[in-house]
Design a protein around this motif. Structure first.
Motif, mmCIF file in Angstrom:
data_model
loop_
_atom_site.group_PDB
_atom_site.id
_atom_site.type_symbol
_atom_site.label_atom_id
_atom_site.label_comp_id
_atom_site.label_asym_id
_atom_site.label_seq_id
_atom_site.Cartn_x
_atom_site.Cartn_y
_atom_site.Cartn_z
ATOM 1 N N ASP A 123 0.861 -1.182 0.000
ATOM 2 C CA ASP A 123 0.000 0.000 0.000
ATOM 3 C C ASP A 123 0.903 1.239 0.000
ATOM 4 O OD1 ASP A 123 -1.903 1.935 0.251
ATOM 5 O OD2 ASP A 123 -2.897 1.069 2.010
ATOM 6 N N PHE A 124 1.263 1.703 -1.189
ATOM 7 C CA PHE A 124 2.185 2.834 -1.297
ATOM 8 C C PHE A 124 1.562 4.122 -0.753
ATOM 9 C CE2 PHE A 124 3.957 -0.116 -4.388
ATOM 10 C CZ PHE A 124 5.323 0.019 -4.178
ATOM 11 N N GLU A 125 0.276 4.287 -0.911
ATOM 12 C CA GLU A 125 -0.371 5.504 -0.405
ATOM 13 C C GLU A 125 -0.249 5.598 1.109
ATOM 14 O OE1 GLU A 125 -4.347 5.789 -1.771
ATOM 15 O OE2 GLU A 125 -3.807 5.982 -3.899
ATOM 16 N N GLU A 126 -0.344 4.462 1.797
ATOM 17 C CA GLU A 126 -0.186 4.472 3.249
ATOM 18 C C GLU A 126 1.239 4.842 3.638
ATOM 19 O OE1 GLU A 126 -0.993 1.599 7.149
ATOM 20 O OE2 GLU A 126 -0.936 0.737 5.124
ATOM 21 N N PHE A 127 2.224 4.329 2.910
ATOM 22 C CA PHE A 127 3.611 4.700 3.180
ATOM 23 C C PHE A 127 3.832 6.187 2.927
ATOM 24 C CE2 PHE A 127 4.650 0.207 3.243
ATOM 25 C CZ PHE A 127 5.763 0.145 4.055
ATOM 26 N N PHE A 128 3.302 6.698 1.813
ATOM 27 C CA PHE A 128 3.472 8.112 1.496
ATOM 28 C C PHE A 128 2.860 8.990 2.583
ATOM 29 C CE2 PHE A 128 3.572 7.180 -3.357
ATOM 30 C CZ PHE A 128 4.816 6.597 -3.193
ATOM 31 N N GLU A 129 1.681 8.593 3.055
ATOM 32 C CA GLU A 129 0.975 9.414 4.041
ATOM 33 C C GLU A 129 1.662 9.379 5.397
ATOM 34 O OE1 GLU A 129 -3.468 9.705 6.127
ATOM 35 O OE2 GLU A 129 -3.094 8.282 4.485
ATOM 36 N N ASP A 135 4.361 12.287 -3.643
ATOM 37 C CA ASP A 135 3.866 11.288 -4.578
ATOM 38 C C ASP A 135 4.677 11.364 -5.869
ATOM 39 O OD1 ASP A 135 2.460 9.388 -5.878
ATOM 40 O OD2 ASP A 135 0.609 10.534 -6.094
ATOM 41 N N THR A 136 5.897 10.848 -5.830
ATOM 42 C CA THR A 136 6.801 10.866 -6.975
ATOM 43 C C THR A 136 7.318 9.470 -7.247
ATOM 44 O OG1 THR A 136 8.769 11.279 -5.625
ATOM 45 C CG2 THR A 136 7.527 13.216 -6.395
ATOM 46 N N LEU A 137 7.911 9.297 -8.411
ATOM 47 C CA LEU A 137 8.513 8.016 -8.751
ATOM 48 C C LEU A 137 9.684 7.706 -7.831
ATOM 49 C CD1 LEU A 137 8.566 5.566 -10.620
ATOM 50 C CD2 LEU A 137 10.047 6.856 -12.156
ATOM 51 N N ASN A 138 10.395 8.726 -7.413
ATOM 52 C CA ASN A 138 11.507 8.507 -6.491
ATOM 53 C C ASN A 138 11.016 7.940 -5.168
ATOM 54 O OD1 ASN A 138 14.242 8.707 -5.517
ATOM 55 N ND2 ASN A 138 13.576 10.473 -4.346
ATOM 56 N N SER A 139 9.912 8.470 -4.635
ATOM 57 C CA SER A 139 9.354 7.945 -3.387
ATOM 58 C C SER A 139 8.886 6.507 -3.567
ATOM 59 C CB SER A 139 8.189 8.821 -2.924
ATOM 60 O OG SER A 139 8.620 10.139 -2.665
ATOM 61 N N TRP A 140 8.271 6.241 -4.713
ATOM 62 C CA TRP A 140 7.863 4.863 -5.003
ATOM 63 C C TRP A 140 9.072 3.932 -5.011
ATOM 64 C CZ3 TRP A 140 9.598 1.978 -9.126
ATOM 65 C CH2 TRP A 140 8.966 0.757 -9.336
ATOM 66 N N PHE A 141 10.180 4.381 -5.591
ATOM 67 C CA PHE A 141 11.380 3.557 -5.658
ATOM 68 C C PHE A 141 11.971 3.320 -4.275
ATOM 69 C CE2 PHE A 141 16.035 3.304 -5.984
ATOM 70 C CZ PHE A 141 16.145 2.119 -6.692
ATOM 71 N N LEU A 142 11.940 4.316 -3.404
ATOM 72 C CA LEU A 142 12.493 4.156 -2.057
ATOM 73 C C LEU A 142 11.729 3.103 -1.262
ATOM 74 C CD1 LEU A 142 13.203 7.885 -1.081
ATOM 75 C CD2 LEU A 142 14.819 6.177 -1.926
ATOM 76 N N VAL A 143 10.406 3.089 -1.408
ATOM 77 C CA VAL A 143 9.599 2.081 -0.716
ATOM 78 C C VAL A 143 9.823 0.706 -1.346
ATOM 79 C CG1 VAL A 143 7.252 1.382 -0.106
ATOM 80 C CG2 VAL A 143 7.886 3.801 -0.044
ATOM 81 N N THR A 144 9.913 0.673 -2.662
ATOM 82 C CA THR A 144 10.105 -0.603 -3.358
ATOM 83 C C THR A 144 11.455 -1.227 -3.020
ATOM 84 O OG1 THR A 144 8.707 0.129 -5.194
ATOM 85 C CG2 THR A 144 10.182 -1.716 -5.617
ATOM 86 N N GLN A 145 12.509 -0.421 -3.004
ATOM 87 C CA GLN A 145 13.835 -0.984 -2.742
ATOM 88 C C GLN A 145 13.939 -1.532 -1.324
ATOM 89 O OE1 GLN A 145 17.050 1.822 -3.082
ATOM 90 N NE2 GLN A 145 16.523 2.908 -1.217
ATOM 91 N N LEU A 146 13.175 -0.990 -0.383
ATOM 92 C CA LEU A 146 13.168 -1.539 0.973
ATOM 93 C C LEU A 146 12.627 -2.965 0.967
ATOM 94 C CD1 LEU A 146 13.438 -1.269 4.072
ATOM 95 C CD2 LEU A 146 11.129 -0.294 4.076
ATOM 96 N N HIS A 147 11.543 -3.200 0.239
ATOM 97 C CA HIS A 147 10.945 -4.529 0.204
ATOM 98 C C HIS A 147 11.771 -5.485 -0.656
ATOM 99 C CE1 HIS A 147 7.622 -1.966 1.574
ATOM 100 N NE2 HIS A 147 7.152 -3.052 2.154
ATOM 101 N N VAL A 148 12.379 -4.976 -1.708
ATOM 102 C CA VAL A 148 13.272 -5.815 -2.509
ATOM 103 C C VAL A 148 14.456 -6.264 -1.667
ATOM 104 C CG1 VAL A 148 14.882 -5.794 -4.447
ATOM 105 C CG2 VAL A 148 12.589 -4.867 -4.741
ATOM 106 N N TRP A 149 14.997 -5.357 -0.862
ATOM 107 C CA TRP A 149 16.125 -5.723 0.000
ATOM 108 C C TRP A 149 15.724 -6.822 0.974
ATOM 109 C CZ3 TRP A 149 15.840 -4.642 5.367
ATOM 110 C CH2 TRP A 149 16.958 -5.081 6.092
ATOM 111 N N MET A 150 14.533 -6.744 1.565
ATOM 112 C CA MET A 150 14.101 -7.793 2.496
ATOM 113 C C MET A 150 13.980 -9.134 1.792
ATOM 114 S SD MET A 150 11.444 -5.954 5.158
ATOM 115 C CE MET A 150 10.428 -5.058 3.984
ATOM 116 N N TRP A 269 2.899 -9.639 2.420
ATOM 117 C CA TRP A 269 3.484 -8.705 3.373
ATOM 118 C C TRP A 269 2.536 -8.455 4.541
ATOM 119 C CZ3 TRP A 269 8.404 -7.903 2.243
ATOM 120 C CH2 TRP A 269 8.805 -8.043 0.916
ATOM 121 N N ARG A 270 3.112 -8.365 5.709
ATOM 122 C CA ARG A 270 2.314 -8.018 6.887
ATOM 123 C C ARG A 270 1.980 -6.532 6.860
ATOM 124 N NH1 ARG A 270 4.921 -10.914 12.101
ATOM 125 N NH2 ARG A 270 3.021 -10.036 12.998
ATOM 126 N N PRO A 271 0.897 -6.135 7.514
ATOM 127 C CA PRO A 271 0.479 -4.718 7.474
ATOM 128 C C PRO A 271 1.535 -3.802 8.081
ATOM 129 C CG PRO A 271 -1.290 -6.123 8.304
ATOM 130 C CD PRO A 271 -0.064 -6.969 8.262
#
Length: 293
Positions: A123-129, A135-150, A269-271
């Protein structure tokens, strides 16, 4: 002829091969607006660690993560790493992949599916909020790379097959980032420059997250503040929530069966926020056929 030469040179080549160190880099990645025309902002800052302790009592301070056997209270024990022959070690040291437990095309498909889980089940909107991210592609990438790393941390526990799958998870991520940039109409020259910057920051973030997951919550909070929050914000409760999320997520991923991950790549993913984050949920075994589909 080739095999006989490798057998003769194998021991000396293996002893002479060194280990490559991950490339790290600093600086802030460029930002792209998720909607509308692209707008660029580049902030040049030094890559420095956070100084001083985080002024809050963070949860999950244990540095030892429970294994899957402990999480499910079973008597199963992780298999010992397989011993490789000299020929296989030399072949892999030369950049090739030796024989694997499962077919390579199955692992490639599972890697693509695992990356898909990192972008479609978040839920990217929840992370952004909650993290006050634009709400940018860079912010989307920062959240995505965290989950990719896990996911990469979990796959590294599966030996050579897991490391092979890691390559295609990361490959799928960069292909997705590039396609999103093209869809947004980003200039090809600027896109290439930005991709280079994001690549350097990605490996730097992995280094910081690895240090944090192996250390206490203060180090992990500092890594999240640098890489996910872009060194912005001073709310200790937000950092505590993010540290809690990473710890419980790693705990949950560790409870997943390794063979199922290699064959299906299915991750749930857990909430981000839940009432009892320290509870260990037993992962459901995914269903797949003999073809690994």
């Amino acid at each position: 002829m080739l095999l006989s030469s490798l057998r003769a040179l194998g021991p000396s080549l293996v002893r002479g091969l060194g280990r490559a160190t991950p490339r790290t880099g600093g600086g802030q990645p460029l930002g792209w607006h998720w909607r509308g025309s692209p707008a660029w902002s580049h902030q040049c800052t030094q890559w420095v660690p956070a100084s001083g302790p985080i002024p809050a009592r963070l949860t999950h301070s244990s540095t030892k993560m429970p294994t899957s056997s402990e999480a499910t209270s079973s008597s199963a024990v992780r298999e010992e790493p397989e011993s490789l022959g000299t020929i296989t070690r030399v072949i892999e040291a030369m950049g090739f992949t030796g024989p694997l437990k499962y077919s390579k095309w199955k692992i490639k498909i599972a890697g693509l599916r695992m990356y898909t889980c990192c972008v479609e089940r978040i839920d990217f909107e929840e992370f952004f909020e909650r993290c006050s991210l634009p709400d940018t592609l860079n912010s989307w990438f920062l959240v995505t790379q965290l989950h990719v790393w896990m996911c990469l941390v979990r796959l590294k526990q599966e030996g050579r097959e897991g490391k092979y799958m890691c390559k295609f998870v990361v490959y799928s991520m960069w292909e997705d980032v590039e396609q999103r940039g093209k869809v947004m109409g980003v200039d090809p020259v600027m896109l290439k420059k930005c991709m280079r910057t994001m690549t350097e920051n990605f490996y730097a973030a992995i280094f910081g997250y690895d240090e944090g997951i192996l250390s206490d919550d203060t180090v992990l909070a500092a890594a999240l503040w640098r890489n996910l929050l872009n060194r912005e914000g001073d709310d200790p409760r937000l950092l505590a929530m993010l540290v809690e999320y990473v710890r419980k997520q790693m705990q949950y991923l560790d409870a997943l069966n390794g063979d199922d991950l290699l064959l299906t790549g299915d991750v749930k993913w857990r909430p981000l926020v839940e009432e009892n984050p320290q509870s260990i949920l037993k992962a459901e075994a995914p269903a797949y056929n003999d073809a690994g589909l």
